[in-house]
Design a protein around this motif. Structure first.
Motif, mmCIF file in Angstrom:
data_model
loop_
_atom_site.group_PDB
_atom_site.id
_atom_site.type_symbol
_atom_site.label_atom_id
_atom_site.label_comp_id
_atom_site.label_asym_id
_atom_site.label_seq_id
_atom_site.Cartn_x
_atom_site.Cartn_y
_atom_site.Cartn_z
ATOM 1 N N MET A 1 -1.558 -7.941 -3.825
ATOM 2 C CA MET A 1 -2.556 -7.725 -4.867
ATOM 3 C C MET A 1 -3.975 -8.059 -4.417
ATOM 4 S SD MET A 1 -0.301 -9.246 -8.048
ATOM 5 C CE MET A 1 -1.642 -9.102 -9.234
ATOM 6 N N ALA A 2 -4.144 -8.443 -3.168
ATOM 7 C CA ALA A 2 -5.493 -8.677 -2.635
ATOM 8 C C ALA A 2 -6.290 -7.385 -2.713
ATOM 9 C CB ALA A 2 -5.405 -9.164 -1.189
ATOM 10 N N ILE B 1 -6.701 -14.554 -9.351
ATOM 11 C CA ILE B 1 -5.238 -14.628 -9.461
ATOM 12 C C ILE B 1 -4.583 -14.684 -8.090
ATOM 13 C CG2 ILE B 1 -3.157 -13.471 -10.290
ATOM 14 C CD1 ILE B 1 -4.868 -14.688 -12.474
ATOM 15 N N THR B 2 -5.066 -13.854 -7.170
ATOM 16 C CA THR B 2 -4.453 -13.841 -5.842
ATOM 17 C C THR B 2 -4.701 -15.158 -5.106
ATOM 18 O OG1 THR B 2 -6.415 -12.797 -4.872
ATOM 19 C CG2 THR B 2 -4.656 -11.345 -5.616
ATOM 20 N N TYR B 3 -5.913 -15.707 -5.239
ATOM 21 C CA TYR B 3 -6.209 -16.994 -4.600
ATOM 22 C C TYR B 3 -5.343 -18.107 -5.206
ATOM 23 C CZ TYR B 3 -10.233 -15.183 -2.024
ATOM 24 O OH TYR B 3 -11.043 -14.495 -1.151
ATOM 25 N N LEU B 4 -5.173 -18.055 -6.519
ATOM 26 C CA LEU B 4 -4.340 -19.057 -7.185
ATOM 27 C C LEU B 4 -2.901 -18.975 -6.683
ATOM 28 C CD1 LEU B 4 -3.891 -21.242 -9.328
ATOM 29 C CD2 LEU B 4 -3.552 -19.405 -11.017
ATOM 30 N N MET B 5 -2.367 -17.751 -6.554
ATOM 31 C CA MET B 5 -1.002 -17.586 -6.066
ATOM 32 C C MET B 5 -0.872 -18.051 -4.614
ATOM 33 S SD MET B 5 0.563 -14.072 -7.728
ATOM 34 C CE MET B 5 -0.733 -12.995 -7.101
ATOM 35 N N ALA B 6 -1.879 -17.758 -3.789
ATOM 36 C CA ALA B 6 -1.816 -18.149 -2.379
ATOM 37 C C ALA B 6 -1.840 -19.666 -2.222
ATOM 38 C CB ALA B 6 -2.979 -17.515 -1.614
ATOM 39 N N PHE B 7 -2.755 -20.335 -2.937
ATOM 40 C CA PHE B 7 -2.809 -21.796 -2.858
ATOM 41 C C PHE B 7 -1.537 -22.413 -3.454
ATOM 42 C CE2 PHE B 7 -7.480 -21.361 -2.301
ATOM 43 C CZ PHE B 7 -7.636 -22.246 -1.247
ATOM 44 N N HIS C 1 -8.638 -7.278 4.385
ATOM 45 C CA HIS C 1 -9.292 -8.495 4.858
ATOM 46 C C HIS C 1 -8.978 -9.662 3.930
ATOM 47 C CE1 HIS C 1 -12.445 -11.429 5.742
ATOM 48 N NE2 HIS C 1 -12.549 -10.861 6.935
ATOM 49 N N GLN C 2 -9.042 -9.411 2.619
ATOM 50 C CA GLN C 2 -8.717 -10.485 1.669
ATOM 51 C C GLN C 2 -7.242 -10.871 1.777
ATOM 52 O OE1 GLN C 2 -8.534 -10.201 -2.885
ATOM 53 N NE2 GLN C 2 -10.590 -11.053 -2.550
ATOM 54 N N ALA C 3 -6.389 -9.901 2.102
ATOM 55 C CA ALA C 3 -4.972 -10.208 2.305
ATOM 56 C C ALA C 3 -4.794 -11.195 3.455
ATOM 57 C CB ALA C 3 -4.186 -8.926 2.581
ATOM 58 N N MET C 4 -5.621 -11.068 4.487
ATOM 59 C CA MET C 4 -5.550 -11.998 5.609
ATOM 60 C C MET C 4 -6.014 -13.394 5.187
ATOM 61 S SD MET C 4 -4.057 -10.664 8.094
ATOM 62 C CE MET C 4 -3.039 -10.044 6.739
ATOM 63 N N GLU C 5 -6.958 -13.444 4.257
ATOM 64 C CA GLU C 5 -7.364 -14.739 3.710
ATOM 65 C C GLU C 5 -6.180 -15.396 3.000
ATOM 66 O OE1 GLU C 5 -10.796 -14.427 1.242
ATOM 67 O OE2 GLU C 5 -11.958 -13.313 2.731
ATOM 68 N N MET C 6 -5.416 -14.585 2.249
ATOM 69 C CA MET C 6 -4.233 -15.110 1.559
ATOM 70 C C MET C 6 -3.217 -15.662 2.565
ATOM 71 S SD MET C 6 -5.115 -14.510 -1.511
ATOM 72 C CE MET C 6 -6.835 -14.393 -1.080
ATOM 73 N N GLU D 1 0.825 -1.202 0.000
ATOM 74 C CA GLU D 1 0.000 0.000 0.000
ATOM 75 C C GLU D 1 0.863 1.258 0.000
ATOM 76 O OE1 GLU D 1 -2.565 -0.357 3.365
ATOM 77 O OE2 GLU D 1 -3.683 -2.070 2.553
ATOM 78 N N LEU D 2 2.001 1.208 0.661
ATOM 79 C CA LEU D 2 2.897 2.364 0.713
ATOM 80 C C LEU D 2 3.631 2.571 -0.606
ATOM 81 C CD1 LEU D 2 4.444 1.814 4.265
ATOM 82 C CD2 LEU D 2 2.838 3.619 3.594
ATOM 83 N N PHE D 3 3.974 1.485 -1.270
ATOM 84 C CA PHE D 3 4.694 1.568 -2.538
ATOM 85 C C PHE D 3 3.821 0.945 -3.637
ATOM 86 C CE2 PHE D 3 7.927 1.424 0.832
ATOM 87 C CZ PHE D 3 8.623 2.589 0.551
ATOM 88 N N SER D 4 4.017 -0.304 -3.906
ATOM 89 C CA SER D 4 3.209 -1.088 -4.844
ATOM 90 C C SER D 4 3.537 -2.548 -4.551
ATOM 91 C CB SER D 4 3.520 -0.724 -6.294
ATOM 92 O OG SER D 4 4.874 -1.002 -6.614
ATOM 93 N N PRO D 5 2.702 -3.503 -4.998
ATOM 94 C CA PRO D 5 2.956 -4.908 -4.634
ATOM 95 C C PRO D 5 4.343 -5.407 -5.017
ATOM 96 C CG PRO D 5 0.740 -4.677 -5.482
ATOM 97 C CD PRO D 5 1.408 -3.344 -5.672
#
Length: 307
Positions: free
Chosen positions: A88-89, A160-166, A93-98, A32-36
């Motif tokens: 990239m979440a 995409i984010t879910y795919l990367m996390a799994f 909250h979605q980041a915590m899911e990742m 958030e401060l810079f970019s992913p």
């Protein structure tokens, strides 16, 4: 003071676990401060430099080439998938899911080890792994209730984010199993961190992300994040020398809880009761896997094995 001195290696391991528990929230903050990509690239660069200062600059010739190529590729891919899935979440909250999806790796590591082992398997392993996956599903579904339609709908929001996390969870599990067989007891973590940073910088220069702008708060967060993850690995190396590996191994399975607690405070998140229940199930499933597959230590020899 004498207690800490006598148990200094175990204490190092505890601190390492707590530092690793902060990484997910810090990576999200940096995105958030810079970019992913830029945030992750700078964080791993600082971590690599820090590890070189603490552990020394490694020589490539000291490591088995197969370990460097296979282990390095798995490590770099894992770290990039994890960092970008968090960054990239769509929201915090979605980041915590990742983050919770990532913590499927302990159960998956045990599953792979069991499948590759000729030894007799405790049948409780399989329902335990299902408990861990159910916990992830519970986190993703939230208060909407657990159903396949809801899960697919939520995942379709940012596939995409879910795919990367799994993928990260499976890749790290495979890394843990394969490197134990091909590393010959060597640890190329410093080289792997450097390779991760270089790969992320290459990806950044070929991306459409905005240019990097520093402020004092963002710079401090970046330094803290980089040093935190580097310190975690450096301390863990000390922990395995003479720490209580049984205690640390058990404690490490509570990392999802520590990570979620830290993130909820640091990122000012209010997590639902169902999310916490999911975290508890992931932790419980992994912990049962660990307990039912743990070999009893030989009382005639000192326990020095890694987790």
């Amino acid at each position: 003071m004498s207690f800490i001195t006598e148990n200094k290696y175990t204490f190092c391991g505890v601190v390492a676990i707590l530092l690793w528990s902060s990484v997910a929230a810090l990576i999200r903050d940096l995105s958030e401060l810079f970019s992913p990509i830029a945030g992750a690239a700078m964080m791993y660069s600082i971590s690599a430099i820090f590890l070189m200062c603490v552990m020394g600059v490694p020589k490539v010739k000291d490591f088995p080439m197969r370990y460097l190529l296979i282990g390095g590729a798995l490590f770099v891919t894992y770290e990039i998938c994890l960092a970008l899935s968090l960054g990239m979440a769509t929201d915090r909250h979605q980041a915590m899911e990742m983050s919770i999806i990532n913590y499927l790796w302990p159960a998956l590591t045990i599953l792979l080890s069991v499948l590759l082992s000729p030894k007799k398997v405790n049948l409780l392993v399989y329902p335990s792994i299902l408990i861990a996956f159910a916990g992830v599903a519970w986190c993703i579904a939230g208060d909407q209730g657990l159903s396949l339609d809801i899960l697919l709908h939520n995942i379709a929001d940012n596939p995409i984010t879910y795919l990367m996390a799994f993928s990260a969870a499976f890749i790290w599990a495979f890394y843990c199993v394969i490197t134990k067989r091909i590393s010959n007891g060597k640890n190329a973590i410093v080289l792997f961190f450097a390779a991760t940073a270089i790969t992320l910088w290459i990806k950044f220069f070929f991306s459409n992300e905005p240019s990097i702008h520093f402020t004092l708060p963002s710079s401090l967060t970046l330094i803290i994040a980089g040093i935190s993850i580097g310190t975690g690995y450096a301390l863990w190396n000390q922990a395995v020398i003479g720490g209580n590996i049984i205690l640390l191994g058990t404690l490490s399975y509570f990392t999802p809880v520590f990570s979620t607690l830290f993130a909820s405070v640091y990122l000012s998140l209010t997590l639902s009761g169902s999310f916490w229940q999911g975290v508890a199930l992931v932790t419980l499933g992994s912990l049962i896997c660990f307990i039912v597959t743990r070999e009893k230590p030989d009382t005639n020899t000192k326990q020095t094995s890694n987790i």
